[in-house]
Design a protein around this motif. Structure first.
Motif, PDB file in Angstrom:
ATOM      1  N   UNK A  24      -1.989  26.142 -32.946  1.00  0.00           N
ATOM      2  CA  UNK A  24      -3.010  27.109 -32.508  1.00  0.00           C
ATOM      3  C   UNK A  24      -4.405  26.492 -32.609  1.00  0.00           C
ATOM      4  N   UNK A  25      -4.653  25.739 -33.670  1.00  0.00           N
ATOM      5  CA  UNK A  25      -5.964  25.101 -33.833  1.00  0.00           C
ATOM      6  C   UNK A  25      -6.175  24.034 -32.773  1.00  0.00           C
ATOM      7  N   UNK A  26      -5.135  23.289 -32.443  1.00  0.00           N
ATOM      8  CA  UNK A  26      -5.240  22.261 -31.396  1.00  0.00           C
ATOM      9  C   UNK A  26      -5.644  22.908 -30.073  1.00  0.00           C
ATOM     10  N   UNK A  27      -5.020  24.025 -29.754  1.00  0.00           N
ATOM     11  CA  UNK A  27      -5.349  24.748 -28.526  1.00  0.00           C
ATOM     12  C   UNK A  27      -6.782  25.268 -28.576  1.00  0.00           C
ATOM     13  N   UNK A  68      -5.592  14.291 -37.315  1.00  0.00           N
ATOM     14  CA  UNK A  68      -4.611  13.386 -37.930  1.00  0.00           C
ATOM     15  C   UNK A  68      -3.242  13.547 -37.267  1.00  0.00           C
ATOM     16  N   UNK A  69      -2.848  14.781 -36.965  1.00  0.00           N
ATOM     17  CA  UNK A  69      -1.566  15.013 -36.295  1.00  0.00           C
ATOM     18  C   UNK A  69      -1.565  14.389 -34.898  1.00  0.00           C
ATOM     19  N   UNK A  70      -2.683  14.506 -34.194  1.00  0.00           N
ATOM     20  CA  UNK A  70      -2.780  13.911 -32.865  1.00  0.00           C
ATOM     21  C   UNK A  70      -2.738  12.386 -32.949  1.00  0.00           C
ATOM     22  N   UNK A  98      -4.922   7.685 -25.546  1.00  0.00           N
ATOM     23  CA  UNK A  98      -6.004   7.372 -26.483  1.00  0.00           C
ATOM     24  C   UNK A  98      -7.309   8.011 -26.004  1.00  0.00           C
ATOM     25  N   UNK A  99      -7.558   7.938 -24.705  1.00  0.00           N
ATOM     26  CA  UNK A  99      -8.776   8.531 -24.136  1.00  0.00           C
ATOM     27  C   UNK A  99      -8.777  10.041 -24.322  1.00  0.00           C
TER      28      UNK A  99
END
Length: 189
Positions: A24-27, A68-70, A98-99
């Motif tokens: 949810x935070x990533x989104x 960190x998860x990404x 990476x970009x």
């Protein structure tokens, strides 16, 4: 008599809650137009705010965990890409990922408008760069053997080159593709 104990494993529901919060935070962080709200993240994850705070006591802690998860996902992708495509194509695809991570990081910093995340990340820049370099070393080695990537390329240099090309400025997708083209052109024999 006390016995040393191993770190406790999270319960399955606690692991699911943590992952739901990260997703949810990533989104939320990817949506640069909306304010980053912990309450909204908890609601989107389907958990209470107390659960969020038990896992991530601050916005910065949550954003750092997402980053960190990404980064971990990006490192894991290198080997997967090399299994599916020629080395030069795998490198190009990995650099594209990476970009996207670099763009997301900028979005996180913009969303938080605080230096704590950046400071925390700067404390382990060399370690993160080393993880990225180690991830792409097999791609570079395979490309050198196939003759599609220069044999004198050092993985750490590729990470620094890509970071230098992508991170300091706001760029649109077309410009990112042009910059990545320049990076990959520089790596051809």
């Amino acid at each position: 008599m006390s016995h040393p104990t191993a770190p406790r494993r999270r319960r399955a529901d606690a692991q699911r809650n943590r992952q739901a919060l990260l997703d949810a935070a990533r989104t939320a962080l990817a949506d640069g137009d909306a304010p980053f709200s912990l309450e909204a993240v908890a609601r989107a994850a389907g958990v209470g705010i107390g659960t969020l705070y038990r896992n991530f006591p601050t916005k910065e802690a949550l954003a750092a965990a997402v980053y960190e998860a990404q980064l971990t996902d990006l490192v894991a992708q290198a080997g997967n890409l090399l299994e599916r495509m020629p080395a030069d194509e795998a490198l190009r695809e990995w650099l594209g990922q990476f970009a996207r991570l670099a763009t997301t990081k900028r979005g996180m910093l913009d969303a938080l408008r605080q230096g704590m995340l950046e400071s925390a990340q700067q404390s382990d820049v060399a370690g993160r760069r080393g993880r990225l370099a180690a991830a792409i070393t097999p791609i570079l080695d395979a490309g050198a053997r196939a003759g599609s990537i220069r044999s004198d390329v050092v993985a750490d240099d590729v990470v620094l080159l890509a970071a230098g090309a992508l991170m300091p400025v706001e760029v649109d997708d077309a410009r990112i593709q042009r910059l990545l083209g320049l990076v990959t052109d520089a790596l051809r024999p």
